[in-house]
Scaffold this motif. Structure first.
Motif, PDB file in Angstrom:
ATOM      1  N   GLY A 202       5.107  88.011 -12.688  1.00 35.74           N
ATOM      2  CA  GLY A 202       5.131  86.896 -12.982  1.00 35.74           C
ATOM      3  C   GLY A 202       6.674  86.420 -13.638  1.00 35.74           C
ATOM      4  O   GLY A 202       7.424  87.520 -13.709  1.00 35.74           O
ATOM      5  N   PRO A 203       6.962  85.192 -13.820  1.00 38.30           N
ATOM      6  CA  PRO A 203       8.280  84.940 -14.426  1.00 38.30           C
ATOM      7  C   PRO A 203       8.254  85.647 -15.866  1.00 38.30           C
ATOM      8  O   PRO A 203       7.495  85.530 -16.626  1.00 38.30           O
ATOM      9  N   ASP A 204       9.475  86.093 -16.121  1.00 40.87           N
ATOM     10  CA  ASP A 204       9.840  86.573 -17.458  1.00 40.87           C
ATOM     11  C   ASP A 204       9.797  85.119 -18.278  1.00 40.87           C
ATOM     12  O   ASP A 204      10.395  84.350 -18.360  1.00 40.87           O
ATOM     13  N   PRO A 205       8.846  85.411 -19.590  1.00 40.22           N
ATOM     14  CA  PRO A 205       8.825  84.245 -20.205  1.00 40.22           C
ATOM     15  C   PRO A 205      10.139  83.942 -21.002  1.00 40.22           C
ATOM     16  O   PRO A 205      10.239  82.672 -21.667  1.00 40.22           O
ATOM     17  N   GLU A 206      10.938  84.947 -21.260  1.00 47.07           N
ATOM     18  CA  GLU A 206      12.392  84.623 -21.824  1.00 47.07           C
ATOM     19  C   GLU A 206      13.328  84.215 -20.823  1.00 47.07           C
ATOM     20  O   GLU A 206      14.374  83.835 -21.148  1.00 47.07           O
ATOM     21  N   GLY A 207      13.016  83.940 -19.721  1.00 48.41           N
ATOM     22  CA  GLY A 207      13.704  83.229 -18.429  1.00 48.41           C
ATOM     23  C   GLY A 207      14.645  84.568 -17.943  1.00 48.41           C
ATOM     24  O   GLY A 207      15.781  83.956 -17.536  1.00 48.41           O
ATOM     25  N   LYS A 208      14.432  85.768 -18.288  1.00 45.76           N
ATOM     26  CA  LYS A 208      15.368  86.733 -17.544  1.00 45.76           C
ATOM     27  C   LYS A 208      15.313  87.220 -16.403  1.00 45.76           C
ATOM     28  O   LYS A 208      15.602  88.676 -16.051  1.00 45.76           O
ATOM     29  N   GLY A 209      14.290  86.612 -15.440  1.00 44.66           N
ATOM     30  CA  GLY A 209      14.009  87.401 -14.234  1.00 44.66           C
ATOM     31  C   GLY A 209      12.509  87.264 -13.950  1.00 44.66           C
ATOM     32  O   GLY A 209      11.663  86.288 -14.281  1.00 44.66           O
ATOM     33  N   VAL A 210      12.020  88.426 -13.488  1.00 43.78           N
ATOM     34  CA  VAL A 210      10.650  88.397 -12.936  1.00 43.78           C
ATOM     35  C   VAL A 210      10.086  89.677 -13.427  1.00 43.78           C
ATOM     36  O   VAL A 210      10.600  90.802 -13.545  1.00 43.78           O
ATOM     37  N   VAL A 211       8.959  89.625 -13.926  1.00 42.13           N
ATOM     38  CA  VAL A 211       8.099  91.046 -14.462  1.00 42.13           C
ATOM     39  C   VAL A 211       7.309  91.428 -13.267  1.00 42.13           C
ATOM     40  O   VAL A 211       6.791  90.638 -12.501  1.00 42.13           O
ATOM     41  N   PRO A 212       7.496  92.705 -12.935  1.00 45.67           N
ATOM     42  CA  PRO A 212       7.069  93.459 -11.601  1.00 45.67           C
ATOM     43  C   PRO A 212       5.360  93.242 -11.597  1.00 45.67           C
ATOM     44  O   PRO A 212       4.726  93.253 -12.513  1.00 45.67           O
ATOM     45  N   ASN A 213       5.041  93.310 -10.154  1.00 47.49           N
ATOM     46  CA  ASN A 213       3.654  93.502 -10.003  1.00 47.49           C
ATOM     47  C   ASN A 213       3.110  95.058 -10.145  1.00 47.49           C
ATOM     48  O   ASN A 213       4.068  95.924  -9.799  1.00 47.49           O
ATOM     49  N   ILE A 214       2.305  95.092 -10.902  1.00 46.80           N
ATOM     50  CA  ILE A 214       1.650  96.554 -11.099  1.00 46.80           C
ATOM     51  C   ILE A 214       0.139  96.895 -10.610  1.00 46.80           C
ATOM     52  O   ILE A 214      -0.374  97.587 -10.981  1.00 46.80           O
ATOM     53  N   THR A 215      -0.231  96.114  -9.438  1.00 49.71           N
ATOM     54  CA  THR A 215      -1.239  96.642  -8.914  1.00 49.71           C
ATOM     55  C   THR A 215      -0.670  97.160  -7.534  1.00 49.71           C
ATOM     56  O   THR A 215       0.316  97.358  -7.261  1.00 49.71           O
ATOM     57  N   PRO A 216      -1.847  97.879  -6.714  1.00 48.52           N
ATOM     58  CA  PRO A 216      -1.206  98.854  -5.852  1.00 48.52           C
ATOM     59  C   PRO A 216      -0.944  98.219  -4.446  1.00 48.52           C
ATOM     60  O   PRO A 216      -1.094  98.899  -3.384  1.00 48.52           O
ATOM     61  N   HIS A 217      -0.432  97.170  -4.523  1.00 44.84           N
ATOM     62  CA  HIS A 217       0.006  96.366  -3.450  1.00 44.84           C
ATOM     63  C   HIS A 217       1.515  96.867  -3.047  1.00 44.84           C
ATOM     64  O   HIS A 217       2.036  97.629  -3.873  1.00 44.84           O
ATOM     65  N   GLN A 218       1.930  96.571  -1.718  1.00 47.34           N
ATOM     66  CA  GLN A 218       3.067  97.434  -1.341  1.00 47.34           C
ATOM     67  C   GLN A 218       4.390  96.672  -2.091  1.00 47.34           C
ATOM     68  O   GLN A 218       5.376  97.248  -2.251  1.00 47.34           O
ATOM     69  N   SER A 219       4.019  95.428  -2.546  1.00 51.89           N
ATOM     70  CA  SER A 219       5.041  94.807  -3.431  1.00 51.89           C
ATOM     71  C   SER A 219       5.024  94.985  -4.848  1.00 51.89           C
ATOM     72  O   SER A 219       5.508  94.778  -5.555  1.00 51.89           O
ATOM     73  N   GLY A 220       4.126  96.202  -5.276  1.00 54.35           N
ATOM     74  CA  GLY A 220       3.971  96.499  -6.632  1.00 54.35           C
ATOM     75  C   GLY A 220       3.945  98.157  -6.521  1.00 54.35           C
ATOM     76  O   GLY A 220       5.148  98.833  -6.215  1.00 54.35           O
ATOM     77  N   ILE A 221       3.122  98.828  -6.935  1.00 51.10           N
ATOM     78  CA  ILE A 221       3.232 100.406  -6.858  1.00 51.10           C
ATOM     79  C   ILE A 221       2.222 100.770  -5.897  1.00 51.10           C
ATOM     80  O   ILE A 221       1.679 102.131  -6.094  1.00 51.10           O
ATOM     81  N   GLY A 222       1.866 100.350  -4.861  1.00 49.73           N
ATOM     82  CA  GLY A 222       1.455 100.693  -3.704  1.00 49.73           C
ATOM     83  C   GLY A 222       2.181 101.880  -3.190  1.00 49.73           C
ATOM     84  O   GLY A 222       3.212 101.977  -3.031  1.00 49.73           O
ATOM     85  N   GLY A 223       1.478 103.191  -2.812  1.00 49.11           N
ATOM     86  CA  GLY A 223       1.964 104.360  -2.377  1.00 49.11           C
ATOM     87  C   GLY A 223       2.754 105.241  -3.495  1.00 49.11           C
ATOM     88  O   GLY A 223       2.876 106.299  -3.266  1.00 49.11           O
ATOM     89  N   TRP A 224       2.351 104.861  -4.665  1.00 48.85           N
ATOM     90  CA  TRP A 224       2.623 105.717  -5.962  1.00 48.85           C
ATOM     91  C   TRP A 224       1.298 106.653  -5.948  1.00 48.85           C
ATOM     92  O   TRP A 224       0.007 106.155  -5.878  1.00 48.85           O
ATOM     93  N   SER A 225       1.458 107.767  -6.602  1.00 46.03           N
ATOM     94  CA  SER A 225       0.530 108.639  -6.960  1.00 46.03           C
ATOM     95  C   SER A 225       0.223 108.426  -8.339  1.00 46.03           C
ATOM     96  O   SER A 225       1.052 107.831  -8.888  1.00 46.03           O
ATOM     97  N   ARG A 226      -0.985 109.058  -8.668  1.00 46.40           N
ATOM     98  CA  ARG A 226      -1.199 108.743 -10.363  1.00 46.40           C
ATOM     99  C   ARG A 226      -0.322 109.601 -11.124  1.00 46.40           C
ATOM    100  O   ARG A 226       0.090 108.889 -12.157  1.00 46.40           O
ATOM    101  N   GLU A 227       0.102 110.932 -10.775  1.00 44.72           N
ATOM    102  CA  GLU A 227       1.158 111.301 -11.399  1.00 44.72           C
ATOM    103  C   GLU A 227       2.653 110.664 -11.604  1.00 44.72           C
ATOM    104  O   GLU A 227       3.182 110.934 -12.651  1.00 44.72           O
TER     105      GLU A 227
END
Length: 310
Positions: A229-254
């Protein structure tokens, strides 16, 4: 005319009485039920309290700004938001300026209900919407650990909030709408490690508080939980941390666990900003807890990440 005026005055009085009743901290307790507190015979587990302290990243907001010792929880950090600027309070064991005079019951109520020992609502910039998921026993352990830290003198300035957000009493209505009072309940169909990760992420870790979009009232949008979502302090975007390709999709647990320990991503980048402070805290956790958090995050529903409007 007099009758009309009397009716109008009566309606206004009823409205005021209704507002005062619904916004009272006692009203929340009546609706949600009273918070239980561990019995006086229980000995707090200081080691568990330390783990929860770092899982919660308490130093990230409450450490005295620009000081090397991050265990000096004198507060003072200015947290900017769309509703105004919140000045993070002193939560050191100082008896006058911090929480040194609090009881365990005071602390549990503050963390689960967002109410101060003197009966005032705390603003939900203090993420009690997540801390309410913690068990009273864990909160007791956390409080016991915090009481071992050095007392720090000094109080933070008052919040800088415009009307109507400076009317603290109105938070009572917000709580009735958005604070459900539920403690985390493990899913018996899931592994113990995944349940541990879910507890740490959704309770002390309060990860969704930053990594989710919010509605006009400042509450998390459930359908967008963890999708950034938007950074509450107006400094950009806080990233997606779901396993979607726009987030951490493709990452391993390690790889997720490594980021939580070192801040390094699979692309050999390093997280910065406020996430750097989060990693500094997460690095203090046992490896098993970081692995559990990674396991849980990778089990989340895939959601398209937030895109800032052009």
């Amino acid at each position: 005319m007099r009758k009309t005026f009397a009716v109008l005055v009566g309606l206004i009085l009823l409205g005021v009485i209704g507002f005062l009743a619904l916004t009272s901290p006692s009203a929340y307790r009546l609706v949600r039920g009273e918070t239980s507190v561990p019995g006086g015979t229980r000995t707090p587990n200081i080691d568990n309290g330390r783990t929860l302290f770092f899982a919660g990243g308490c130093t990230s907001c409450h450490a005295v700004p620009n000081q090397e010792d991050k265990l000096r929880l004198g507060g003072g950090y200015a947290l900017k938001s769309p509703f105004g600027t919140f000045h993070v309070p002193n939560i050191s064991p100082h008896r006058q300026d911090g929480i040194g005079s609090w009881s365990t019951a005071d602390f549990v109520r503050a963390m689960r209900e967002g109410v101060s020992p003197d009966g005032r609502h705390y603003y939900p910039a203090f993420p009690y919407t997540s801390y309410q998921r913690m068990s009273p026993e864990d909160l007791s352990d956390l409080f016991a650990f915090m009481m071992t830290l050095p007392p720090v003198e000094g109080r933070a300035p008052d919040h800088e909030l415009p009307f109507p957000f400076n009317v603290r009493r109105g938070i009572g209505l917000w709580k009735l709408a958005f604070l459900d009072g539920k403690v985390f309940a493990p899913d018996a169909s899931k592994p113990a490690s995944l349940n541990r990760g879910a507890y740490l992420v959704n309770g002390p870790g309060h990860c969704a508080e930053c990594h989710s979009e919010r509605n006009a009232a400042g509450a998390l949008i459930e359908e967008r939980r963890f999708a950034g979502g938007p950074d509450p302090e107006g400094k950009g975007v806080v990233p997606n941390i779901t396993p979607h390709q726009s987030g951490i999709g493709g990452w391993s647990r390690e790889e997720v666990a490594t980021l939580l320990k070192t801040g390094e991503t699979p692309l050999f980048d390093t997280v910065g900003g406020t996430m750097g402070a989060v990693v500094a805290n997460m690095a203090q956790l046992p490896d098993a807890d970081r692995q559990a958090m990674a396991e849980y995050l990778l089990s989340l529903p895939q959601r398209q990440g937030f895109k800032k409007p052009e």
